[in-house]
Design an enzyme around this catalytic site. Sequence first.
Site, short mmCIF file in Angstrom:
data_model
loop_
_atom_site.label_atom_id
_atom_site.label_comp_id
_atom_site.label_asym_id
_atom_site.label_seq_id
_atom_site.Cartn_x
_atom_site.Cartn_y
_atom_site.Cartn_z
N ARG A 69 30.76 2.75 82.58
CA ARG A 69 30.26 2.31 81.27
C ARG A 69 30.93 1.02 80.79
NH1 ARG A 69 28.89 7.25 77.60
NH2 ARG A 69 29.72 5.92 75.98
N ALA B 35 28.01 14.08 77.22
CA ALA B 35 27.11 12.92 77.17
C ALA B 35 26.91 12.48 75.72
CB ALA B 35 25.77 13.27 77.80
N ASP B 36 26.84 11.16 75.50
CA ASP B 36 26.42 10.68 74.18
C ASP B 36 24.96 10.24 74.28
OD1 ASP B 36 26.42 8.17 75.40
OD2 ASP B 36 28.35 7.57 74.53
N SER B 37 24.44 9.70 73.18
CA SER B 37 23.01 9.39 73.15
C SER B 37 22.64 8.35 74.21
CB SER B 37 22.61 8.90 71.76
OG SER B 37 23.35 7.74 71.44
N ASP B 39 24.17 7.99 77.16
CA ASP B 39 24.17 8.66 78.47
C ASP B 39 22.85 9.38 78.72
OD1 ASP B 39 26.85 8.10 79.35
OD2 ASP B 39 27.57 9.54 77.88
#
Lengths: 414, 79
Positions: A69, B35-37, B39
């Site tokens: 990320r 997980a976030d939005s 992901d």
Amino acid sequence: MSKRVVITGIGALTPIGNDISSFLDGLKQGVSGAGKITRFDATGFRTEFACEVKNFNAEDFLDRKEVRRIDPFAQYAMVVADQAIIDCGINLETVDKSRVGIIWGSGIGGFTTFEEEIEGAGRAVGVPKYNPFLIPKLIVNIAAGHISIKYGFSGVNFATVSACASANHALIIAADNIRLGRVDLVVCGGSEAAVTRAGIGGFSSMKALSTRNDDPLTASRPFDKNRDGFVLGEGAGALILESYESAKARGAKIYAELLGSGMNADAYHITAPEPTGKGVIQCMQYAMKEAGLSTSQIDYINVHGTSTPLGDVAETHAIQSVFGDDAYGINISSTKSMTGHLLGAAGAIEAIASILSLNHNFIPPTINHFEDDPEIDARLNFTFNEAQQRDVKAVMSNGFGFGGHNTSLIFGRV
Amino acid sequence: MSDIAERVKKIIVDKLGVDESEVTSEASFTNDLGADSLDTVELIMEFEKEFDISIPDEQAENIQTVGHAIEYLESQVSA
């Protein structure tokens, strides 16, 4: 200025060393960080070499998900910020995190991410789909964001962007925020990871890069008659700037004091140095005035000196305008001869080189000197090829960026 | 385990950086796998790429667990 600002922590990830002690060794020994590009297949590019960070494995520092990320430029930032934070010795449990800021520079930001995504989109049929991490990996300010999230530092936080002066601006703005009393301590510096196809290709098209493909190790040769452009570097440097009171109160070790700084613009051309050097001259004079030093009190100038035909001459003339005959007594060197040009991180690692010079009483060399340039006064001491011993009390570090951004910093012993 | 389930789990392990053992049918991307939005958007895109299909947004919103993903993809891919 009300408050004194000192440096209490440093961290580095460079083409000649992945931490402070190996960087210091590299500076003392005068090693070159250049080599054939490994980040991508550069065969056929006008320039096929660069100064890359070596033996770096992001997963040694970040978890697998973070690595995916976070663009390399921000990974580098996190690695050096961690080194500097540990080095400065603050207690992360007890420090008031609202009094800790982060000001982080990068010239370009997430270049790898940008390139991969845009190339991918270009291959798409129909409306391309963009990865949701494209923007948060790409934006220059995300490095400062990641560092704040990791440590919870919630003071002033943003990025400085001024090409090759970015990190110097970060230091100056960090110091200003400390002087204004907004924060006690700032994690600042710069990082860059632009050894990509578009990075090499873009600078190549400007004819800015050396094309000495047959001998990369000697390609970065600032002030040499046969210099033919800069060598692209990558990496990062972090410094902990702190108010003198705060550092004293917690008994921190103090590397140096930021005595003065100057910043202005050439207001002339996007990439070419202004012919009379008046912008750069004034910038150095601002820094000298703020530091309250006379021209005979500077021991060492870590120059911008990128090894380009025009830039090196212009900076030399400007130094002579500012320092007059005192210039002959000053050690001058371009550590870019060893590290290559780290763009938005250059100012950070050069500030660190300047501080190491103060702390270890040596002048890092300008390596790769073979032949004097008749346009450059040979009586100046460019510290060619080998480090020199000197009792170093005050150092100037210059950084100039495309766009005509000039910065000059002065560090001294406390 | 079906070939599709294997491929789905591999993507989840890779993208979310979780252990394979955590990727159970009932595991929720956001509640259990961290997980976030962003992901979750990326996961859907990866499924689309892997299986060469297009998942409409209204369907994507319903895919909240590993089981949902496998179930949906099996229905689409084998069709």
